[in-house]
Design a protein around this motif. Structure first.
Motif, PDB file in Angstrom:
ATOM      1  N   VAL B 103       0.877  -1.164   0.000  1.00  0.00           N
ATOM      2  CA  VAL B 103       0.000   0.000   0.000  1.00  0.00           C
ATOM      3  C   VAL B 103       0.907   1.203   0.000  1.00  0.00           C
ATOM      4  O   VAL B 103       1.861   1.251   0.777  1.00  0.00           O
ATOM      5  CB  VAL B 103      -0.865   0.040   1.279  1.00  0.00           C
ATOM      6  CG1 VAL B 103      -1.503   1.407   1.457  1.00  0.00           C
ATOM      7  CG2 VAL B 103      -1.920  -1.048   1.242  1.00  0.00           C
ATOM      8  N   GLU B 104       0.661   2.165  -0.905  1.00  0.00           N
ATOM      9  CA  GLU B 104       1.430   3.389  -0.775  1.00  0.00           C
ATOM     10  C   GLU B 104       0.574   4.597  -1.065  1.00  0.00           C
ATOM     11  O   GLU B 104      -0.219   4.620  -1.986  1.00  0.00           O
ATOM     12  CB  GLU B 104       2.731   3.352  -1.564  1.00  0.00           C
ATOM     13  CG  GLU B 104       2.664   3.686  -3.002  1.00  0.00           C
ATOM     14  CD  GLU B 104       4.066   3.626  -3.636  1.00  0.00           C
ATOM     15  OE1 GLU B 104       4.850   2.709  -3.324  1.00  0.00           O
ATOM     16  OE2 GLU B 104       4.381   4.501  -4.452  1.00  0.00           O
ATOM     17  N   SER B 105       0.716   5.595  -0.203  1.00  0.00           N
ATOM     18  CA  SER B 105      -0.153   6.742  -0.286  1.00  0.00           C
ATOM     19  C   SER B 105       0.549   7.998   0.203  1.00  0.00           C
ATOM     20  O   SER B 105       0.881   8.134   1.368  1.00  0.00           O
ATOM     21  CB  SER B 105      -1.401   6.507   0.558  1.00  0.00           C
ATOM     22  OG  SER B 105      -2.045   7.732   0.812  1.00  0.00           O
ATOM     23  N   GLU B 106       0.774   8.894  -0.730  1.00  0.00           N
ATOM     24  CA  GLU B 106       1.364  10.177  -0.375  1.00  0.00           C
ATOM     25  C   GLU B 106       0.480  10.898   0.631  1.00  0.00           C
ATOM     26  O   GLU B 106       0.962  11.556   1.546  1.00  0.00           O
ATOM     27  CB  GLU B 106       1.501  11.020  -1.639  1.00  0.00           C
ATOM     28  CG  GLU B 106       2.818  11.746  -1.755  1.00  0.00           C
ATOM     29  CD  GLU B 106       2.875  12.595  -3.010  1.00  0.00           C
ATOM     30  OE1 GLU B 106       3.468  12.129  -3.991  1.00  0.00           O
ATOM     31  OE2 GLU B 106       2.315  13.714  -3.014  1.00  0.00           O
ATOM     32  N   ALA B 107      -0.828  10.756   0.445  1.00  0.00           N
ATOM     33  CA  ALA B 107      -1.759  11.445   1.352  1.00  0.00           C
ATOM     34  C   ALA B 107      -1.539  10.988   2.794  1.00  0.00           C
ATOM     35  O   ALA B 107      -1.509  11.817   3.718  1.00  0.00           O
ATOM     36  CB  ALA B 107      -3.193  11.194   0.925  1.00  0.00           C
ATOM     37  N   LEU B 108      -1.362   9.695   2.971  1.00  0.00           N
ATOM     38  CA  LEU B 108      -1.171   9.199   4.340  1.00  0.00           C
ATOM     39  C   LEU B 108       0.164   9.662   4.907  1.00  0.00           C
ATOM     40  O   LEU B 108       0.264   9.970   6.097  1.00  0.00           O
ATOM     41  CB  LEU B 108      -1.277   7.674   4.373  1.00  0.00           C
ATOM     42  CG  LEU B 108      -2.645   7.081   4.006  1.00  0.00           C
ATOM     43  CD1 LEU B 108      -2.647   5.575   4.184  1.00  0.00           C
ATOM     44  CD2 LEU B 108      -3.776   7.709   4.814  1.00  0.00           C
ATOM     45  N   VAL B 109       1.178   9.734   4.064  1.00  0.00           N
ATOM     46  CA  VAL B 109       2.463  10.243   4.537  1.00  0.00           C
ATOM     47  C   VAL B 109       2.308  11.701   4.972  1.00  0.00           C
ATOM     48  O   VAL B 109       2.805  12.110   6.028  1.00  0.00           O
ATOM     49  CB  VAL B 109       3.550  10.126   3.446  1.00  0.00           C
ATOM     50  CG1 VAL B 109       4.844  10.750   3.919  1.00  0.00           C
ATOM     51  CG2 VAL B 109       3.775   8.678   3.058  1.00  0.00           C
TER      52      VAL B 109
END
Lengths: 208, 208
Positions: B103-109
């Motif tokens: 899972v990868e998400s700039e928003a979550l970072v």
DNA sequence: GATTACATGTAACATGTTACATGATTAC
DNA sequence: GTAATCATGTAACATGTTACATGTAATC
């Protein structure tokens, strides 16, 4: 030729900002930072650890981070910290819209094409997924616990961390539960009708 | 020198197999295939469409696919189909263990580092996430429906497709629900205590 | 004293994306 | 007949991973 501005000092990438964000919390030695990337950031932004070294060097060169030699335990270590310039860059980045949420899974792709392979293989991919997410759940429990314990050290960071880990937790539960259901459903061709029912229900629910 | 076997004809990558799997279903023209990648495979294995062209060319060169000129609509098109060699390679790949779910998400970072930015930015990332997953839900509903309609054409493919889309659907629901809860929780500092409660409950449940 | 884990990297390579470029067809 | 979209790419670049390489500290 003069159209596009030449990019002399490479832009910062999302990965750079991942590291910069960690540096904003406190200074870290390279190794600690690599470990932190693996243990925490990895769930949201998975990258090979070896990136850390090159990235830190670049951040230092471009003035977003600075180094200092300091003993960690018994030996001298290079410790990186963020500069005011780095903080400003981080803040600007935080204000910009984010790229799309991304899920990628070789296991799911293999399942998608499982009609071209054997049923056993399909089921073993599901079993492996289940195992993987079981492990992940255990890791998250550990990290969850640390944040509770950490509450005094970084009070302002705890809230968002808890909120984020809850999402990871929820996704873990979702995938685990699904993997079990999927294994059951795919094991016997009979439950194909059931699966179709699930689909029709979902569509009805959505429209109704 | 003689240690490592030189790799003359580049290995196939997961992306190659993604395309090969689609080819195993039926022959496609380049454009149709690119569209299919964007519409379906994308949820499990997101890649830029422009990859398709290079990848197909490589598959044809290495004998895993073959081309044929055929009218699609009114104009002649190059249509790709899978060869027996391609099928064998696909089968071997399906039998091998898969890499980790990602899972990868700039928003979550950005949310993770939101204490270094403004609260408004954090909330707008959440709003955007919510919007994004609303759109995704609509797309999935459409694709869901197609699979029901498609049942006669590819009967053996329908079951697995339904099962997989159910996972995507579940994840979509999970993230949407979470985004709403998170926005509420982060909007008022008061609910920080509540979030901590969620965490403690989760830990207790897990241990008890 | 040997083994394992810690700690820090680098070079070579594989993969992936962006930003064009270009012509044909369809819809208006 | 013009704009939008279909259709097919390519070159340049950015990013990311793998597989070493190497020494130090801790442990037994």
């Amino acid at each position: 030729m003069a159209n596009r501005p030449s990019t002399p000092s490479r832009e910062l990438t999302p990965t750079s900002f991942g590291i910069l964000g960690l540096l904003a919390t406190r200074p870290w030695s390279t190794y600690e930072l690599a470990a932190q990337m693996r243990r925490n950031l990895h769930y949201l932004w998975p990258r090979a650890e070896s990136n850390v070294y090159a990235e830190l060097k670049r951040l230092a060169e471009s003035g977003h981070a600075r180094t200092r030699s300091e003993p960690v335990g018994r030996r001298p270590r290079t410790v990186y910290s963020i500069t005011p310039k780095g903080r400003r860059a981080l803040e600007r980045w935080l204000a910009k819209p984010a790229s799309a949420f991304r899920v990628e899974s070789e296991a799911l792709v293999k399942l998608l094409f499982s009609p071209f392979g054997s049923r056993e293989d399909a089921l073993s991919h599901l079993a492996r997924l289940s195992e993987e997410f079981g492990e992940r759940e255990a890791e998250l429990t550990g990290i969850f616990g640390e944040y509770l314990a950490d509450e005094d050290r970084f009070p302002d960071r705890v809230h968002i961390n808890v909120v984020l880990y809850r999402l990871l937790w929820d996704i873990t539960q979702t995938v685990s539960a699904w993997a079990d259901w999927a294994a059951e459903s795919l094991a016997e061709p009979a439950s194909r009708a059931e699966a179709l029912q699930v689909l029709e229900d979902a569509l009805k629910q959505r429209r109704g």
